[in-house]
Design a protein around this motif. Structure first.
Motif, PDB file in Angstrom:
ATOM      1  N   SER A  44       0.805  -1.218   0.000  1.00 15.84           N
ATOM      2  CA  SER A  44       0.000   0.000   0.000  1.00 15.84           C
ATOM      3  C   SER A  44       0.837   1.265   0.000  1.00 15.84           C
ATOM      4  CB  SER A  44      -0.946  -0.001   1.206  1.00 15.84           C
ATOM      5  OG  SER A  44      -0.202  -0.023   2.414  1.00 15.84           O
ATOM      6  N   ALA A  45       2.091   1.189   0.534  1.00 17.32           N
ATOM      7  CA  ALA A  45       2.946   2.368   0.619  1.00 17.32           C
ATOM      8  C   ALA A  45       3.901   2.394  -0.567  1.00 17.32           C
ATOM      9  CB  ALA A  45       3.718   2.374   1.934  1.00 17.32           C
ATOM     10  N   LEU A  46       3.838   3.462  -1.349  1.00  7.59           N
ATOM     11  CA  LEU A  46       4.707   3.592  -2.513  1.00  7.59           C
ATOM     12  C   LEU A  46       6.002   4.290  -2.132  1.00  7.59           C
ATOM     13  CD1 LEU A  46       2.086   4.683  -5.190  1.00  7.59           C
ATOM     14  CD2 LEU A  46       3.008   2.380  -4.783  1.00  7.59           C
ATOM     15  N   CYS A  47       7.013   4.038  -2.945  1.00 11.71           N
ATOM     16  CA  CYS A  47       8.320   4.665  -2.738  1.00 11.71           C
ATOM     17  C   CYS A  47       8.199   6.190  -2.821  1.00 11.71           C
ATOM     18  CB  CYS A  47       9.285   4.144  -3.796  1.00 11.71           C
ATOM     19  SG  CYS A  47      10.908   4.911  -3.792  1.00 11.71           S
ATOM     20  N   ARG A  48       8.886   6.865  -1.919  1.00 12.40           N
ATOM     21  CA  ARG A  48       8.893   8.330  -1.948  1.00 12.40           C
ATOM     22  C   ARG A  48       9.681   8.813  -3.165  1.00 12.40           C
ATOM     23  NH1 ARG A  48       7.042  10.786   2.820  1.00 12.40           N
ATOM     24  NH2 ARG A  48       5.801   9.211   3.933  1.00 12.40           N
ATOM     25  N   GLU A  49       9.124   9.809  -3.877  1.00 10.98           N
ATOM     26  CA  GLU A  49       9.723  10.281  -5.116  1.00 10.98           C
ATOM     27  C   GLU A  49      11.147  10.769  -4.915  1.00 10.98           C
ATOM     28  OE1 GLU A  49      10.361  11.214  -9.048  1.00 10.98           O
ATOM     29  OE2 GLU A  49       8.859   9.937  -8.097  1.00 10.98           O
ATOM     30  N   ARG A  50      11.372  11.520  -3.845  1.00 13.86           N
ATOM     31  CA  ARG A  50      12.717  12.053  -3.603  1.00 13.86           C
ATOM     32  C   ARG A  50      13.726  10.923  -3.406  1.00 13.86           C
ATOM     33  NH1 ARG A  50      14.466  16.083   1.409  1.00 13.86           N
ATOM     34  NH2 ARG A  50      16.639  16.390   0.755  1.00 13.86           N
ATOM     35  N   GLU A  51      13.298   9.879  -2.718  1.00 15.66           N
ATOM     36  CA  GLU A  51      14.201   8.757  -2.463  1.00 15.66           C
ATOM     37  C   GLU A  51      14.405   7.929  -3.737  1.00 15.66           C
ATOM     38  OE1 GLU A  51      12.766   6.651   0.940  1.00 15.66           O
ATOM     39  OE2 GLU A  51      13.016   8.370   2.284  1.00 15.66           O
ATOM     40  N   ARG A  52      13.349   7.827  -4.566  1.00 13.16           N
ATOM     41  CA  ARG A  52      13.495   7.119  -5.843  1.00 13.16           C
ATOM     42  C   ARG A  52      14.520   7.819  -6.730  1.00 13.16           C
ATOM     43  NH1 ARG A  52      11.212   7.127 -11.028  1.00 13.16           N
ATOM     44  NH2 ARG A  52      10.137   9.075 -10.545  1.00 13.16           N
ATOM     45  N   GLN A  53      14.453   9.146  -6.805  1.00 13.96           N
ATOM     46  CA  GLN A  53      15.410   9.901  -7.603  1.00 13.96           C
ATOM     47  C   GLN A  53      16.826   9.762  -7.044  1.00 13.96           C
ATOM     48  OE1 GLN A  53      14.946  11.263 -10.494  1.00 13.96           O
ATOM     49  NE2 GLN A  53      12.735  10.829 -10.522  1.00 13.96           N
ATOM     50  N   ALA A  54      16.924   9.719  -5.723  1.00  8.59           N
ATOM     51  CA  ALA A  54      18.238   9.548  -5.099  1.00  8.59           C
ATOM     52  C   ALA A  54      18.856   8.210  -5.490  1.00  8.59           C
ATOM     53  CB  ALA A  54      18.116   9.663  -3.578  1.00  8.59           C
TER      54      ALA A  54
END
Length: 711
Positions: A44-54
């Protein structure tokens, strides 16, 4: 003098795995209770965009030859990427498992500073990767220690003005890389750290005093680096939760007061190669939970104090390669006991039936061995190593009590009598070593039941009779068979040549006779080196020898060989070293020798060769000493075959006295050892062909085995 290498006996990874498994079992009930409630929230919890870009920036900066990060696709939720674990409720990246999947395909390059965006990271594993020197290390230090500025090119980092990162990290594994330089002092600010692994790198400098501030540290692994200096009580002042310390392989010195009481209770201690002083550390008395102890190669001496044997929790104990002395009491506690290479004396101790591995080798124990073997109950021993002592008497016939034994080494003692028949009941036996004793009689028929045997070494005794044919039929797994220096006689059983896995065969210094004919090309095709030099071999060089297309080194020098050099010598296309010097060979040098394009050493000196030296770039590049003592002419000799002859070539690599003692000998032993491993099994048939060659060959094998094994 025999050399010993000090290495930890128990592998730290297995200890940590057991340690973590125990903690996980305590949480199993909680997991069962919460699993049902949380299973619906996993996706249910998706990856945070900032952390995905990191993470994408991290991937871009890394070298990834094995495509380990191929699942890191911008179109896919980063919580589904390989090696990435997210918090099920918040979606924050909590763990990165970036350890190399195998030893040959690790990550390299730079670790991008965007990794700092992962504020909730609790677990980071970068182990078993390729640091690519300072570039990877400097980037890594930057990630953890802010903006360090190197004081000089040797990667010594200033941490006075660092801004701390990753305060929440709990597990940091940087083991099995090539990180260099000192351990940064600021590492001691990781207040949440519970597991720290820096093992198997090239770290230098001292053990950081700041480690003493890691109050939550549970496991510290830093073995096999190049750390030096003194470690004191202050290095452990706040390590109240420490349970495992593995710092073996570093020449550190532990200097604490005699009445020091550590703040921790350790379960595993690995301090191999540390300098611990002249006696067993007294602070060990306070450690009531130690189960694994490795203090090998630490310089401790004297008798083992009585209090040590009261550490009842120890199941693995390694005190080998020290200067410990005195008699040993009965061993009732540990299951793995390694006390080799000390100065213990007196009779062997009795051991508990639960002992699985016992190594008391290279001491001064005396008397018989019945105290260990002959009990009224079945024992658990798998390894028994009592070699290199002063044990005497007969080998007792009570091996039926040791059904689990896999390795037996009683070599280099003063044991006498016959080999007991009950050894044939050891169905799990892999290695039997009874060498250099005074055993007599025949090789017992019962040993044919030890069908799993890989190594059998009965050399240096007084055994008589034939080599049993059943060795070649029943012991089909044999890789090493050494029966040299006995009084064995008769014909060598043809069945020995059925041992298709045999690497080393040594039957030298016996009284064998007779023989059979075998083909060189089918039996010895895997050979890479043959050295039968300095013997009494006679007759011609067999033409079949040239069919050994894989041969790289051939040395038949210093014998009584006659006839001509085989005309097909040039068919040995991989030959790199050829020495036929100091024989009675005659005739011309075959023209085919010019086909040996890989030849880098040649010695045909001191024979009765005549005629012109064949012309090739290879032959004329050798020194004239390779051809002296013959009736030869042409380059590189000064004797001209025609009016326009040449001058000698460069200086010889060995003297013109024909001694054959040049520097090539050391190189040759390297290649001949390789040859033994690759294809030694086929030698037996050919050597039966001619007695003089057989005796000389096995004498050479014996000498080579001594050089390689150090026994």
């Amino acid at each position: 003098m025999e050399q010993y290498i000090c290495v930890p006996t128990s592998h730290i990874s297995a200890v940590i795995k057991d340690h973590e498994g125990l903690e996980q079992s305590n949480c199993s009930l909680l997991f069962v209770l919460t699993f049902t409630a949380s299973i619906s929230l996993i996706n249910s919890a998706l990856c945070r965009e900032r952390e995905r870009q990191a993470l994408l920036s991290v991937k871009q900066a890394l070298d990834d030859p094995s495509n380990f990060l191929s699942s890191w696709d911008a179109a896919v939720d980063c919580c589904e990427w390989d090696g990435v674990l997210c918090n099920n409720l918040t979606g924050h990246v909590s763990e990165l498992h970036l350890q190399s999947p195998d030893s040959g395909s690790g990550l390299g390059g730079k670790i991008d500073t965007s990794l700092l965006s992962l504020k909730h990271l609790r677990f980071l594993d970068l182990s078993q990767n390729d640091s690519q020197g300072r570039r990877f290390q400097a980037s890594l230090v930057h990630c953890f220690f802010g903006d360090p500025r190197p004081q000089r090119e040797s990667s010594v980092w200033s941490t006075d003005r660092t801004t701390w990162k990753f305060e929440s990290i709990q597990t940091l594994d940087l083991g099995n890389n090539s990180f260099t330089g000192p351990i940064p002092v600021s590492l001691g600010r990781l207040s949440s750290l519970t597991i720290l692994r820096l093992d198997n790198n090239k770290l230098t400098g001292t053990f950081p005093l700041s480690f003493g501030q890691l109050s939550n540290l549970d496991v510290l692994v830093m073995e096999n680096n190049m750390l030096e200096g003194v470690v004191t009580e202050n290095h452990f002042v706040n390590l109240t939760k420490l349970t495992i310390i593995s710092a073996s392989g570093n020449p550190l010195t532990l200097r604490v007061s005699e009445d020091w009481t550590p703040p921790f209770q350790l379960t595993a201690i690995f301090l191999n190669l540390w300098n611990l002083g002249t006696q067993l550390p007294l602070w060990l008395q306070t450690q009531k939970s130690v189960s694994v102890l490795d203090l090998s190669c630490t310089g401790i001496s004297g008798e083992i104090p009585k209090w040590f044997w009261n550490l009842s929790m120890i199941y693995s104990m390694n005190l080998s390669h020290n200067q410990l002395s005195g008699e040993l009491p009965d061993i009732n506690g540990p299951n793995w006991v390694y006390l080799s290479s000390n100065k213990f004396s007196g009779p062997l101790p009795r051991v508990s039936y639960s002992v699985r591995e016992l190594d008391l080798s290279n001491n001064s124990f005396s008397g018989g061995i019945s105290r260990i073997l002959c009990s009224n109950r079945t024992n658990s021993l798998t390894i028994l190593h009592l070699g290199r002592n002063q044990l005497s008497g007969e080998i007792p016939d009570c091996w039926m009590n040791q059904p689990s034994l896999q390795v037996i080494n009683l070599g280099k003692n003063n044991l006498s009598g016959t080999i007991p028949g009950s050894m044939g009941l050891l169905g799990s036996l892999l290695s039997l070593n009874l060498y250099d004793n005074a055993l007599s009689g025949m090789i017992p028929y019962s040993l044919q039941n030890c069908i799993r045997l890989i190594k059998l070494d009965l050399s240096g005794n007084k055994l008589v009779g034939n080599v049993p044919a059943w060795i070649g039929t029943s012991l089909s797994s044999l890789r090493i068979l050494i029966l040299r220096s006995n009084m064995l006689s008769g014909e060598i059983a043809r069945e020995i040549c059925s041992l298709s896995f045999l690497h080393i065969l040594d039957l030298a210094d016996n009284e064998f006779s007779g023989g059979s004919e075998f083909q060189y090309d089918t039996i010895l095709s895997l050979f890479s080196s043959i050295d039968l030099s300095n013997n009494q071999l006679s007759g011609q060089v067999p033409e079949e020898l040239t069919s050994l297309a894989g041969l790289r080194s051939l040395n038949l020098s210093g014998n009584h060989l006659t006839g001509v050099i085989p005309s097909s010598i040039g068919e040995m296309g991989l030959l790199e070293s050829l020495d036929l010097s100091r024989n009675q060979l005659s005739g011309e040098i075959p023209l085919s020798i010019t086909h040996l394009n890989f030849l880098n050493y040649l010695n045909l000196s001191f024979n009765n060769l005549s005629g012109r030296i064949p012309v090739s770039t290879q032959l004329q590049s050798f020194s004239s000493s390779s051809f002296v003592g013959n009736e030869l002419c042409g380059l590189p000799l000064p004797k001209n075959c025609t009016a326009d002859g040449g001058n000698p070539g460069p200086d010889s690599r060995e003297g013109e006295d024909g001694s054959g003692s040049g520097p090539e000998i050391n190189w040759f032993y390297v290649s001949v050892a390789l040859g033994f491993i690759v294809g030694f099994w086929g030698s037996c048939g050919t050597l039966i062909f001619k007695k003089s060659w057989r005796v000389a060959y096995f004498r050479f094998v014996a000498e080579m085995w001594r050089k390689v094994s150090g026994s």
